[in-house]
Design an enzyme around this catalytic site. Structure first.
Site, PDB file in Angstrom:
ATOM      1  CD  GLU A 288      -2.828  -0.636  -0.184  1.00  0.00           C
ATOM      2  OE1 GLU A 288      -3.250   0.222  -0.087  1.00  0.00           O
ATOM      3  OE2 GLU A 288      -3.015  -1.660  -0.875  1.00  0.00           O
ATOM      4  CD1 TRP A 291      -0.825  -0.631  -4.367  1.00  0.00           C
ATOM      5  CD2 TRP A 291      -1.118   0.342  -6.164  1.00  0.00           C
ATOM      6  NE1 TRP A 291      -1.274  -1.561  -5.107  1.00  0.00           N
ATOM      7  CE2 TRP A 291      -1.513  -0.688  -6.429  1.00  0.00           C
ATOM      8  CE3 TRP A 291      -1.281   1.285  -6.967  1.00  0.00           C
ATOM      9  CZ2 TRP A 291      -1.999  -1.179  -7.735  1.00  0.00           C
ATOM     10  CZ3 TRP A 291      -1.505   0.879  -8.438  1.00  0.00           C
ATOM     11  CH2 TRP A 291      -1.920  -0.319  -8.590  1.00  0.00           C
ATOM     12  CD1 TRP A 320     -15.964  11.910 -19.725  1.00  0.00           C
ATOM     13  CD2 TRP A 320     -16.604  10.049 -18.650  1.00  0.00           C
ATOM     14  NE1 TRP A 320     -14.936  10.883 -19.519  1.00  0.00           N
ATOM     15  CE2 TRP A 320     -15.304   9.996 -18.799  1.00  0.00           C
ATOM     16  CE3 TRP A 320     -17.129   9.046 -17.901  1.00  0.00           C
ATOM     17  CZ2 TRP A 320     -14.464   8.675 -18.436  1.00  0.00           C
ATOM     18  CZ3 TRP A 320     -16.628   8.036 -17.402  1.00  0.00           C
ATOM     19  CH2 TRP A 320     -15.254   7.793 -17.664  1.00  0.00           C
ATOM     20  CG  ASN A 355      -8.295   2.641  -0.329  1.00  0.00           C
ATOM     21  OD1 ASN A 355      -8.101   3.422  -0.780  1.00  0.00           O
ATOM     22  ND2 ASN A 355      -7.912   1.806  -0.567  1.00  0.00           N
ATOM     23  CD1 TRP A 373     -12.334  10.069 -15.992  1.00  0.00           C
ATOM     24  CD2 TRP A 373     -10.994  10.924 -14.306  1.00  0.00           C
ATOM     25  NE1 TRP A 373     -11.275  10.506 -16.511  1.00  0.00           N
ATOM     26  CE2 TRP A 373     -10.552  11.467 -15.633  1.00  0.00           C
ATOM     27  CE3 TRP A 373     -10.426  11.529 -13.030  1.00  0.00           C
ATOM     28  CZ2 TRP A 373      -9.260  11.872 -15.742  1.00  0.00           C
ATOM     29  CZ3 TRP A 373      -9.203  12.263 -13.323  1.00  0.00           C
ATOM     30  CH2 TRP A 373      -8.652  12.418 -14.427  1.00  0.00           C
ATOM     31  CD1 TRP A 396     -10.986  10.171  -7.040  1.00  0.00           C
ATOM     32  CD2 TRP A 396     -12.640   9.580  -8.760  1.00  0.00           C
ATOM     33  NE1 TRP A 396     -12.278  10.353  -6.450  1.00  0.00           N
ATOM     34  CE2 TRP A 396     -13.234   9.844  -7.288  1.00  0.00           C
ATOM     35  CE3 TRP A 396     -13.578   9.211  -9.530  1.00  0.00           C
ATOM     36  CZ2 TRP A 396     -14.480  10.076  -7.017  1.00  0.00           C
ATOM     37  CZ3 TRP A 396     -14.919   9.032  -9.131  1.00  0.00           C
ATOM     38  CH2 TRP A 396     -15.274   9.464  -8.129  1.00  0.00           C
TER      39      TRP A 396
END
Length: 481
Positions: A288, A291, A320, A355, A373, A396
């Site tokens: 994590e 990341w 979108w 999360n 997004w 995102w």
């Protein structure tokens, strides 16, 4: 005593322990510190009021800590970053500054600001010395065999593991107390911290729950508590939003109350600083943290993600949906999908969201509602106490299938299945949606599924999950082939 001073420019790094710029500056001579507050710039960057309130609270703590080191702190209010070079020009004319030290920041606007300050200082035969501090490894240093940046997390992680095997990044020593500086700084210090704090407290509206306590001591205690009490079962508990299974350190990492090196050192404390992984929990939390590292490096190597552009250029043409009504329902936690609404209400109430639930909410907006997004990314930044450009954008874009290493476009989380899997008893939903708290653990995940006419003070789903999933897949397919 020398009347030449080193200037430390604090930004997103409000601590005195394990601080690269602070350590290097204090080794070069007597130091003065500066923090520049830029409310208009914060607004342009969608920084949340709760994050700024948290930042200002920590700034009070930093001022006290620096005072113990006899390092004066100038707090200056400059609305926009473009005016900062002129401020430094005036400051170095009043104070005999040798060089300015700061830790590197990675966004496009931040780098442009620093280049302008650097050019100004160079004109006066001075330097802006930028240090790597926010990441484990210097940005630009993790490269593949073709000497190009990684675009896939797995390969990036493997490279990081190899480097960690060689040596773990070490923490910087805490600076020694310096001799007192006799200059009068009252004429330099124009930002009234208490007034600013009051302003953001008013912006927040109702009194906020005191969840986010400031201070390095508190952050380090949270780190120790996590390592000792929760790390061993982190792999399992981190995905359960009703449990306090995560580290809760993201807000502290984001404004630099705690450093990434301190986290790594704590993670391998029992191994005496050797890179030896002895548990699933240890490896999962390390991944994590990597990341987070990955997205920081992406932000540096691919500046377009700072400019509201998708990482995958091909996804720029996706149509979108312009659906303001559905967007507002999502923002306020009124979609009729309980796990989504619980997450969005947690965000509004606390400035934080679990999360796993962040991923569920992001995928629901970008896939089931097929809303851009970037609308969701902005809303999260406007409300998150831990809002970080790199991590928020990376998360995102992963969910929207527009980013690096992203979920394939045909992978669409079913929020009901996610809810049943990770909040099986509905405890998280009950916490944030009291209107349906009385429902049993099967019904609470989709209240209207078995009984469409049930009388509830809670909305029907604003979208059908199956048909909206197919619509999203079709929208992606038609623009990616």
């Amino acid at each position: 005593m020398s009347n030449t001073y080193q200037l430390i420019w604090f930004r997103q790094d409000l601590r005195i322990h394990d601080h690269a710029a602070l350590w290097h500056a204090t080794q070069a001579g007597p130091c003065i510190a500066v923090v520049i507050l830029s409310p208009e710039q914060w607004q342009q960057h969608d920084d949340a009021a709760i994050k700024i309130d948290f930042y200002l609270g920590q700034l009070q703590q930093l001022k006290q800590q620096l005072a113990h080191l006899n390092i004066p702190l100038i707090i200056q209010n400059i609305a926009l970053w473009k005016n900062i070079p002129e401020y430094f020009k005036n400051l170095i004319e009043k104070i005999n500054v040798q060089n300015v030290y700061a830790n590197i920041e990675l966004g496009v606007n931040e780098q442009q600001r620093d280049r302008q300050v650097q050019q100004l200082l160079n004109q006066h035969q001075k330097e802006l010395l930028l240090l790597h501090d926010r990441t484990l490894f210097p940005v630009g240093s993790i490269r593949n065999q073709s000497n190009l940046p990684y675009q896939v997390f797995g390969a990036f992680k493997k490279n990081c593991y190899q480097r960690l095997h060689i040596s773990l990044p070490q923490c910087y020593p805490t600076p020694s107390v310096q001799c007192p500086i006799s200059l009068d700084f009252s004429t330099f210090d124009d930002a009234k911290l208490s007034e600013l704090q009051q302003h953001y407290a008013i912006q927040l509206g109702k009194p906020q729950p005191k969840i986010w306590h400031t201070g390095e001591t508190h952050a380090l205690a949270l780190l120790d508590q996590f390592i000792e009490a929760r790390l061993s079962h982190y792999k399992q508990s981190r995905d359960l939003p009703a449990q306090a299974g995560t580290s809760q350190l993201s807000a502290y990492l984001n404004i630099g109350i705690i450093s990434i090196r301190q986290c790594i050192q704590a993670l391998f404390r029992e191994q005496h600083g050797d890179f030896v992984i002895q548990s699933e929990g240890q490896q999962t939390w390390l991944d994590e943290l990597l990341w987070r590292e990955f997205y920081q490096h992406i932000l540096f190597d691919f500046p377009r993600v700072s400019k509201h552009l998708p990482f995958k250029a091909s996804t720029q043409s996706i149509n979108w949906r312009a659906d303001q009504h559905s967007l507002e329902k999502w923002q306020q936690g009124q979609t009729g999908i309980p796990i989504v609404d619980a997450g969005m209400r947690q965000l509004l109430a606390t400035g934080w969201m679990h999360n796993r639930v962040r991923m569920i909410c992001a995928m629901f907006l970008s896939k089931n509602l097929l809303i851009d997004w970037r609308k969701g990314e902005q809303w999260f930044m406007q409300h998150l106490v831990d809002g970080d450009l790199a991590a928020n954008n990376g998360g995102w874009q992963w969910c929207a299938s527009t980013g690096t290493d992203a979920a394939p476009y045909f992978r669409v989380f079913n929020p009901i299945s996610q809810s049943q899997k990770f909040d099986s008893n509905g405890d998280y939903i009950r916490t944030w949606i009291p209107e349906i708290a009385h429902l049993d653990s099967k019904t609470i995940h989709e209240p209207f599924a078995k009984n469409p006419n049930i009388a509830l003070n809670y909305p029907q789903p604003i979208v059908d999950l199956k048909t909206s999933r197919l619509r999203a897949i079709e929208a992606f397919q038609s623009h990616l082939h």
